[in-house]
Design a protein around this motif. Structure first.
Motif, mmCIF file in Angstrom:
data_model
loop_
_atom_site.group_PDB
_atom_site.id
_atom_site.type_symbol
_atom_site.label_atom_id
_atom_site.label_comp_id
_atom_site.label_asym_id
_atom_site.label_seq_id
_atom_site.Cartn_x
_atom_site.Cartn_y
_atom_site.Cartn_z
ATOM 1 N N PRO A 146 0.798 -1.234 0.000
ATOM 2 C CA PRO A 146 0.000 0.000 0.000
ATOM 3 C C PRO A 146 0.826 1.277 0.000
ATOM 4 O O PRO A 146 0.383 2.286 -0.540
ATOM 5 N N ASP A 147 2.003 1.258 0.613
ATOM 6 C CA ASP A 147 2.855 2.449 0.684
ATOM 7 C C ASP A 147 4.265 2.051 0.263
ATOM 8 O O ASP A 147 4.931 1.299 0.970
ATOM 9 N N VAL A 148 4.710 2.561 -0.875
ATOM 10 C CA VAL A 148 6.041 2.170 -1.371
ATOM 11 C C VAL A 148 6.510 3.152 -2.437
ATOM 12 O O VAL A 148 5.735 3.571 -3.283
ATOM 13 N N ASN A 149 7.793 3.554 -2.357
ATOM 14 C CA ASN A 149 8.339 4.352 -3.455
ATOM 15 C C ASN A 149 9.607 3.743 -4.028
ATOM 16 O O ASN A 149 10.213 4.308 -4.934
ATOM 17 N N GLY A 150 10.016 2.580 -3.497
ATOM 18 C CA GLY A 150 11.188 1.915 -4.053
ATOM 19 C C GLY A 150 11.150 0.417 -3.796
ATOM 20 O O GLY A 150 10.698 -0.034 -2.739
ATOM 21 N N LEU A 151 11.584 -0.350 -4.791
ATOM 22 C CA LEU A 151 11.624 -1.816 -4.671
ATOM 23 C C LEU A 151 12.994 -2.286 -5.109
ATOM 24 O O LEU A 151 13.406 -1.995 -6.239
ATOM 25 N N ASP A 152 13.716 -2.982 -4.231
ATOM 26 C CA ASP A 152 15.021 -3.506 -4.628
ATOM 27 C C ASP A 152 14.840 -4.888 -5.262
ATOM 28 O O ASP A 152 13.718 -5.370 -5.422
ATOM 29 N N GLN A 153 15.970 -5.501 -5.583
ATOM 30 C CA GLN A 153 15.912 -6.791 -6.277
ATOM 31 C C GLN A 153 15.208 -7.864 -5.442
ATOM 32 O O GLN A 153 14.444 -8.672 -5.966
ATOM 33 N N LYS A 154 15.472 -7.833 -4.105
ATOM 34 C CA LYS A 154 14.836 -8.833 -3.240
ATOM 35 C C LYS A 154 13.322 -8.665 -3.238
ATOM 36 O O LYS A 154 12.571 -9.635 -3.229
ATOM 37 N N ALA A 155 12.884 -7.401 -3.236
ATOM 38 C CA ALA A 155 11.443 -7.140 -3.250
ATOM 39 C C ALA A 155 10.840 -7.618 -4.570
ATOM 40 O O ALA A 155 9.759 -8.220 -4.586
ATOM 41 N N MET A 156 11.543 -7.362 -5.680
ATOM 42 C CA MET A 156 11.024 -7.804 -6.974
ATOM 43 C C MET A 156 10.947 -9.336 -7.016
ATOM 44 O O MET A 156 10.010 -9.901 -7.580
ATOM 45 N N GLN A 157 11.929 -9.985 -6.366
ATOM 46 C CA GLN A 157 11.880 -11.461 -6.299
ATOM 47 C C GLN A 157 10.665 -11.917 -5.501
ATOM 48 O O GLN A 157 9.986 -12.880 -5.860
ATOM 49 N N ALA A 158 10.414 -11.213 -4.386
ATOM 50 C CA ALA A 158 9.269 -11.571 -3.534
ATOM 51 C C ALA A 158 7.951 -11.381 -4.283
ATOM 52 O O ALA A 158 6.961 -12.037 -3.986
ATOM 53 N N LEU A 159 7.947 -10.464 -5.249
ATOM 54 C CA LEU A 159 6.722 -10.172 -6.004
ATOM 55 C C LEU A 159 6.547 -11.076 -7.229
ATOM 56 O O LEU A 159 5.457 -11.135 -7.798
ATOM 57 N N SER A 160 7.600 -11.783 -7.610
ATOM 58 C CA SER A 160 7.517 -12.529 -8.874
ATOM 59 C C SER A 160 6.487 -13.655 -8.757
ATOM 60 O O SER A 160 6.324 -14.266 -7.704
ATOM 61 N N GLY A 161 5.772 -13.890 -9.841
ATOM 62 C CA GLY A 161 4.743 -14.932 -9.850
ATOM 63 C C GLY A 161 3.420 -14.486 -9.235
ATOM 64 O O GLY A 161 2.500 -15.286 -9.097
ATOM 65 N N THR A 162 3.333 -13.208 -8.883
ATOM 66 C CA THR A 162 2.094 -12.694 -8.293
ATOM 67 C C THR A 162 0.977 -12.690 -9.339
ATOM 68 O O THR A 162 1.190 -12.290 -10.482
ATOM 69 N N SER A 163 -0.213 -13.112 -8.903
ATOM 70 C CA SER A 163 -1.364 -13.090 -9.811
ATOM 71 C C SER A 163 -2.140 -11.782 -9.659
ATOM 72 O O SER A 163 -2.633 -11.220 -10.624
ATOM 73 N N LEU A 164 -2.231 -11.329 -8.406
ATOM 74 C CA LEU A 164 -2.896 -10.052 -8.110
ATOM 75 C C LEU A 164 -1.941 -9.207 -7.266
ATOM 76 O O LEU A 164 -1.498 -9.646 -6.211
ATOM 77 N N TRP A 165 -1.613 -8.022 -7.759
ATOM 78 C CA TRP A 165 -0.744 -7.117 -6.993
ATOM 79 C C TRP A 165 -1.495 -5.805 -6.773
ATOM 80 O O TRP A 165 -1.843 -5.122 -7.736
ATOM 81 N N ILE A 166 -1.723 -5.501 -5.511
ATOM 82 C CA ILE A 166 -2.380 -4.247 -5.138
ATOM 83 C C ILE A 166 -1.262 -3.294 -4.703
ATOM 84 O O ILE A 166 -0.537 -3.569 -3.739
#
Ligand SMILES: [Zn+2]
Length: 242
Positions: A146-166
């Motif tokens: 809900p609150d984010v202005n930066g995503l590092d590589q680890k965060a992008m890895q955590a998000l990979s394969g997401t079907s729904l991203w809010i």
């Protein structure tokens, strides 16, 4: 977030419910969504608009007759304990029982919340939100930032394969602690969920205008938006207003 053994059970209210953040209007939100029980809580961070409805969980704790487990990163845990110590421990001289049992969850660690619909497994990952220690939440096919202005590589890895991203999209212009619309769209084009939902929309964004100009597979959120996903593969089953 709700999990149920079947769509019928979900409609009948036989679900496990994980509340993410306790916003200041929590009471009104729960009443308008018809939510009468919750089984656990996760906090993304300790900002006022995420946490200061924390006292409104009292009615749910009375009903269930037990404290709620609350998951958060260790920095958020320290901040919430400093501001709302009585929520987690009975203060000296008080007779009131605490409402939550706090658990510091490190990035990548998994925790679970049990309830009538089965276990909800969740993990947190670190995201940049200005200077505030902040987490995103991943629950199977769902990710919530809900609150984010930066995503590092680890965060992008955590998000990979997401079907729904809010995901946060505060406004059109860049902001020092929130994503703006084009930044959120750029991230969504990298992660490629089946559905991206922009949230945290500020007053200078218009719902209908956004709906028209957002690319396919991305839409703006609104209060009461209900999204039903198949737990097996994250397929979108329904999208409606509560
Ligand atoms: Zn915040």
């Amino acid at each position: 977030m709700e999990r149920a053994h079947s769509l019928e059970a979900l409609k009948a209210g036989e679900a496990t419910r994980l509340l993410i953040d306790t916003s200041p209007d929590l009471r009104e939100q729960m009443l308008s969504a018809g939510v009468t029980s919750i089984d656990g809580v996760a906090f993304t961070h300790a900002h006022a608009d995420q946490a200061h409805g924390i006292d409104d969980v009292r009615a749910f704790v009375y009903r269930r007759g037990a404290r709620l487990d609350a998951m958060m990163n260790s920095q958020t845990q320290s901040l919430l304990r400093a501001r709302f110590g009585y929520i987690f421990e009975t203060p000296e001289g008080s007779g009131y029982p605490p409402l939550m049992r706090d658990h510091g969850l490190e990035a990548g660690q998994t925790a679970s919340i049990d309830g009538p619909g089965g276990k909800i497994e969740l993990s947190l990952f670190d995201v940049v939100h200005g200077r505030e220690p902040c987490s995103g939440v991943r629950i199977g096919p769902l990710a919530y930032t809900p609150d984010v202005n930066g995503l590092d590589q680890k965060a992008m890895q955590a998000l990979s394969g997401t079907s729904l991203w809010i995901v946060d999209a505060l406004r059109d212009k860049p902001h020092p602690s929130h994503a703006h619309v084009n930044l959120a769209l750029d991230w969504l084009s990298q992660i490629k969920p089946r559905l991206g939902v922009l949230t945290n929309l500020h007053i200078d964004l218009d719902y209908k205008d956004l709906l028209e100009r957002l690319p396919e597979g991305v839409r703006p959120a609104y209060d009461g938006l209900q999204i039903i996903l198949a737990p097996s593969d994250g397929a979108l089953i329904d999208l409606s207003r509560i």
